[in-house]
Design an enzyme around this catalytic site. Structure first.
Site, short mmCIF file in Angstrom:
data_model
loop_
_atom_site.label_atom_id
_atom_site.label_comp_id
_atom_site.label_asym_id
_atom_site.label_seq_id
_atom_site.Cartn_x
_atom_site.Cartn_y
_atom_site.Cartn_z
N LYS A 44 0.51 -1.09 0.06
CA LYS A 44 -0.06 0.11 0.01
C LYS A 44 0.71 0.85 -0.16
CE LYS A 44 -2.81 -0.04 3.55
NZ LYS A 44 -3.41 -0.30 4.90
N LYS A 46 4.43 1.66 0.20
CA LYS A 46 5.49 1.22 -0.40
C LYS A 46 7.06 1.28 0.54
CE LYS A 46 4.11 0.12 -4.02
NZ LYS A 46 3.92 -1.36 -3.86
N1 C2G Z 1 -7.09 7.69 11.58
C1 C2G Z 1 -7.84 9.03 11.73
N2 C2G Z 1 -7.06 9.96 11.99
C2 C2G Z 1 -6.07 10.36 12.01
C3 C2G Z 1 -4.74 8.94 11.49
C4 C2G Z 1 -5.69 7.95 11.60
O1 C2G Z 1 -9.14 8.82 12.39
N3 C2G Z 1 -5.01 11.53 12.27
C5 C2G Z 1 -7.55 7.07 10.95
C6 C2G Z 1 -7.80 6.79 9.80
O2 C2G Z 1 -8.62 6.87 9.38
C7 C2G Z 1 -8.20 4.75 10.00
C8 C2G Z 1 -7.86 4.20 11.12
O3 C2G Z 1 -7.35 5.71 11.80
O4 C2G Z 1 -9.81 4.85 9.59
C9 C2G Z 1 -6.09 3.42 10.87
O5 C2G Z 1 -5.55 4.58 10.31
P1 C2G Z 1 -3.61 4.01 9.68
O6 C2G Z 1 -2.99 3.81 10.18
O7 C2G Z 1 -3.71 4.95 8.44
O8 C2G Z 1 -4.75 2.93 8.74
P2 C2G Z 1 -4.69 3.07 6.53
O9 C2G Z 1 -2.91 2.79 6.81
O10 C2G Z 1 -5.26 4.15 6.12
O11 C2G Z 1 -5.52 1.46 7.05
O12 C2G Z 1 -8.34 -1.67 4.66
C10 C2G Z 1 -8.12 -0.24 4.94
C11 C2G Z 1 -6.26 0.06 5.11
O13 C2G Z 1 -6.26 -1.30 6.12
C12 C2G Z 1 -6.76 1.51 6.57
#
Ligand code: C2G
Length: 133
Positions: A44, A46
Protein backbone atom coordinates in the site's frame (compact mmCIF):
# COMPACT_ATOMS: atom_id res chain seq x y z
CA UNK A 1 -25.62 -7.76 19.49
CA UNK A 2 -24.25 -5.20 17.06
CA UNK A 3 -20.80 -6.05 15.69
CA UNK A 4 -18.55 -3.28 14.40
CA UNK A 5 -15.48 -3.95 12.24
CA UNK A 6 -12.70 -1.56 11.28
CA UNK A 7 -9.30 -1.81 9.61
CA UNK A 8 -5.99 -0.03 9.79
CA UNK A 9 -2.24 -0.24 10.07
CA UNK A 10 -2.02 1.65 13.37
CA UNK A 11 1.72 2.20 12.98
CA UNK A 12 3.34 4.44 15.63
CA UNK A 13 0.09 4.33 17.57
CA UNK A 14 -1.29 7.82 18.32
CA UNK A 15 -4.39 9.63 19.60
CA UNK A 16 -6.02 9.73 16.12
CA UNK A 17 -6.06 5.93 16.23
CA UNK A 18 -7.53 5.92 19.74
CA UNK A 19 -10.23 8.38 18.71
CA UNK A 20 -11.45 6.36 15.75
CA UNK A 21 -11.41 3.06 17.65
CA UNK A 22 -13.26 4.62 20.57
CA UNK A 23 -15.93 6.10 18.28
CA UNK A 24 -16.21 2.84 16.32
CA UNK A 25 -16.74 0.90 19.56
CA UNK A 26 -19.48 3.33 20.62
CA UNK A 27 -21.47 2.48 17.46
CA UNK A 28 -22.06 -1.12 18.60
CA UNK A 29 -21.52 -3.75 21.27
CA UNK A 30 -18.43 -5.59 20.02
CA UNK A 31 -15.46 -4.13 18.14
CA UNK A 32 -13.31 -6.23 15.81
CA UNK A 33 -10.16 -4.71 14.32
CA UNK A 34 -8.33 -5.93 11.21
CA UNK A 35 -4.69 -4.87 11.51
CA UNK A 36 -2.92 -4.76 8.13
CA UNK A 37 -0.07 -7.21 7.74
CA UNK A 38 3.45 -5.90 7.17
CA UNK A 39 3.22 -7.20 3.60
CA UNK A 40 -0.07 -5.44 2.85
CA UNK A 41 1.34 -2.26 4.32
CA UNK A 42 4.40 -2.42 2.10
CA UNK A 43 2.23 -2.94 -0.98
CA UNK A 44 0.00 0.00 0.00
CA UNK A 45 2.58 2.54 1.14
CA UNK A 46 5.84 1.34 -0.42
CA UNK A 47 7.55 1.39 2.93
CA UNK A 48 7.75 -1.01 5.85
CA UNK A 49 5.85 -0.02 8.97
CA UNK A 50 8.03 1.17 11.85
CA UNK A 51 6.35 -1.29 14.24
CA UNK A 52 5.98 -4.85 12.95
CA UNK A 53 2.59 -6.58 12.86
CA UNK A 54 3.20 -8.58 16.03
CA UNK A 55 3.76 -5.40 18.02
CA UNK A 56 0.95 -3.48 16.29
CA UNK A 57 -1.47 -6.31 17.10
CA UNK A 58 -0.29 -6.42 20.71
CA UNK A 59 -1.00 -2.70 21.10
CA UNK A 60 -4.49 -2.90 19.57
CA UNK A 61 -5.38 -6.03 21.58
CA UNK A 62 -4.52 -4.27 24.81
CA UNK A 63 -7.18 -1.54 24.35
CA UNK A 64 -10.20 -1.90 26.62
CA UNK A 65 -12.71 -0.99 23.90
CA UNK A 66 -11.33 -3.52 21.37
CA UNK A 67 -12.82 -7.01 21.67
CA UNK A 68 -11.08 -8.95 18.91
CA UNK A 69 -8.16 -8.48 16.52
CA UNK A 70 -7.08 -10.28 13.35
CA UNK A 71 -4.55 -9.72 10.57
CA UNK A 72 -5.82 -8.07 7.39
CA UNK A 73 -3.96 -9.75 4.55
CA UNK A 74 -5.55 -7.94 1.60
CA UNK A 75 -7.77 -4.90 0.93
CA UNK A 76 -9.82 -6.98 -1.52
CA UNK A 77 -10.86 -9.43 1.22
CA UNK A 78 -13.01 -6.84 3.05
CA UNK A 79 -16.27 -8.55 2.16
CA UNK A 80 -14.97 -11.98 3.23
CA UNK A 81 -13.85 -10.58 6.59
CA UNK A 82 -17.20 -8.81 7.09
CA UNK A 83 -19.07 -12.05 6.44
CA UNK A 84 -16.69 -14.20 8.48
CA UNK A 85 -17.05 -11.98 11.55
CA UNK A 86 -20.77 -11.26 10.99
CA UNK A 87 -20.15 -7.52 11.11
CA UNK A 88 -23.15 -5.16 11.07
CA UNK A 89 -21.16 -1.98 10.52
CA UNK A 90 -17.86 -1.22 8.77
CA UNK A 91 -16.20 1.92 10.15
CA UNK A 92 -13.38 3.70 8.32
CA UNK A 93 -11.77 7.13 8.58
CA UNK A 94 -12.97 9.70 6.05
CA UNK A 95 -9.70 9.47 4.11
CA UNK A 96 -11.39 6.34 2.73
CA UNK A 97 -14.74 7.95 1.81
CA UNK A 98 -16.51 6.02 -0.95
CA UNK A 99 -13.74 3.39 -1.21
CA UNK A 100 -15.65 0.67 0.58
CA UNK A 101 -19.22 1.43 -0.49
CA UNK A 102 -19.12 -1.81 -2.48
CA UNK A 103 -19.63 -3.84 0.75
CA UNK A 104 -22.94 -2.08 1.53
CA UNK A 105 -24.85 -5.20 0.43
CA UNK A 106 -23.39 -6.98 3.49
CA UNK A 107 -23.33 -4.26 6.17
CA UNK A 108 -23.63 -0.53 6.91
CA UNK A 109 -20.57 1.55 6.05
CA UNK A 110 -19.74 4.61 8.15
CA UNK A 111 -16.84 6.97 7.47
CA UNK A 112 -15.84 8.96 10.56
CA UNK A 113 -13.94 12.25 10.41
CA UNK A 114 -10.21 11.90 11.00
CA UNK A 115 -8.57 13.57 13.97
CA UNK A 116 -6.91 16.71 12.56
CA UNK A 117 -3.20 17.52 12.76
CA UNK A 118 -1.78 14.09 13.55
CA UNK A 119 -0.65 11.19 11.41
CA UNK A 120 1.99 8.49 11.37
CA UNK A 121 3.57 10.07 8.28
CA UNK A 122 3.78 13.45 10.02
CA UNK A 123 5.36 11.91 13.13
CA UNK A 124 7.99 10.21 10.95
CA UNK A 125 8.74 13.52 9.19
CA UNK A 126 9.10 15.40 12.48
CA UNK A 127 11.45 12.76 13.90
CA UNK A 128 13.48 12.73 10.66
CA UNK A 129 13.87 16.49 10.56
CA UNK A 130 14.62 16.50 14.28
CA UNK A 131 12.72 19.75 14.81
CA UNK A 132 9.85 18.24 16.78
CA UNK A 133 10.98 19.00 20.30
N1 C2G B 1 -7.13 7.95 11.55
C1 C2G B 1 -7.88 9.01 12.07
N2 C2G B 1 -7.24 10.20 12.36
C2 C2G B 1 -5.93 10.35 12.15
C3 C2G B 1 -5.17 9.30 11.62
C4 C2G B 1 -5.80 8.08 11.33
O1 C2G B 1 -9.10 8.89 12.28
N3 C2G B 1 -5.38 11.53 12.42
C5 C2G B 1 -7.82 6.70 11.22
C6 C2G B 1 -7.78 6.36 9.73
O2 C2G B 1 -8.76 7.09 9.03
C7 C2G B 1 -8.04 4.86 9.75
C8 C2G B 1 -7.43 4.42 11.09
O3 C2G B 1 -7.21 5.61 11.86
O4 C2G B 1 -9.44 4.60 9.74
C9 C2G B 1 -6.11 3.71 10.88
O5 C2G B 1 -5.27 4.56 10.14
P1 C2G B 1 -4.02 3.96 9.37
O6 C2G B 1 -3.19 3.19 10.30
O7 C2G B 1 -3.40 5.06 8.57
O8 C2G B 1 -4.74 2.91 8.45
P2 C2G B 1 -4.62 2.76 6.90
O9 C2G B 1 -3.20 2.58 6.53
O10 C2G B 1 -5.46 3.82 6.29
O11 C2G B 1 -5.24 1.33 6.71
O12 C2G B 1 -8.20 -1.77 4.91
C10 C2G B 1 -7.90 -0.45 5.12
C11 C2G B 1 -6.55 -0.22 5.62
O13 C2G B 1 -6.00 -1.28 6.33
C12 C2G B 1 -6.54 1.09 6.40
Amino acid sequence: MKIVITFGTFDIFHVGHINILERAAALGDYLIVGVSSDKLNFNKKKRHPIYNQVDRIKIIESLRFVDQVFIEESLELKLEYIKKYNADILVMGDDWVGKFDWVRSACDVIYLPRTPSISTTEIIEIVKSNTGI
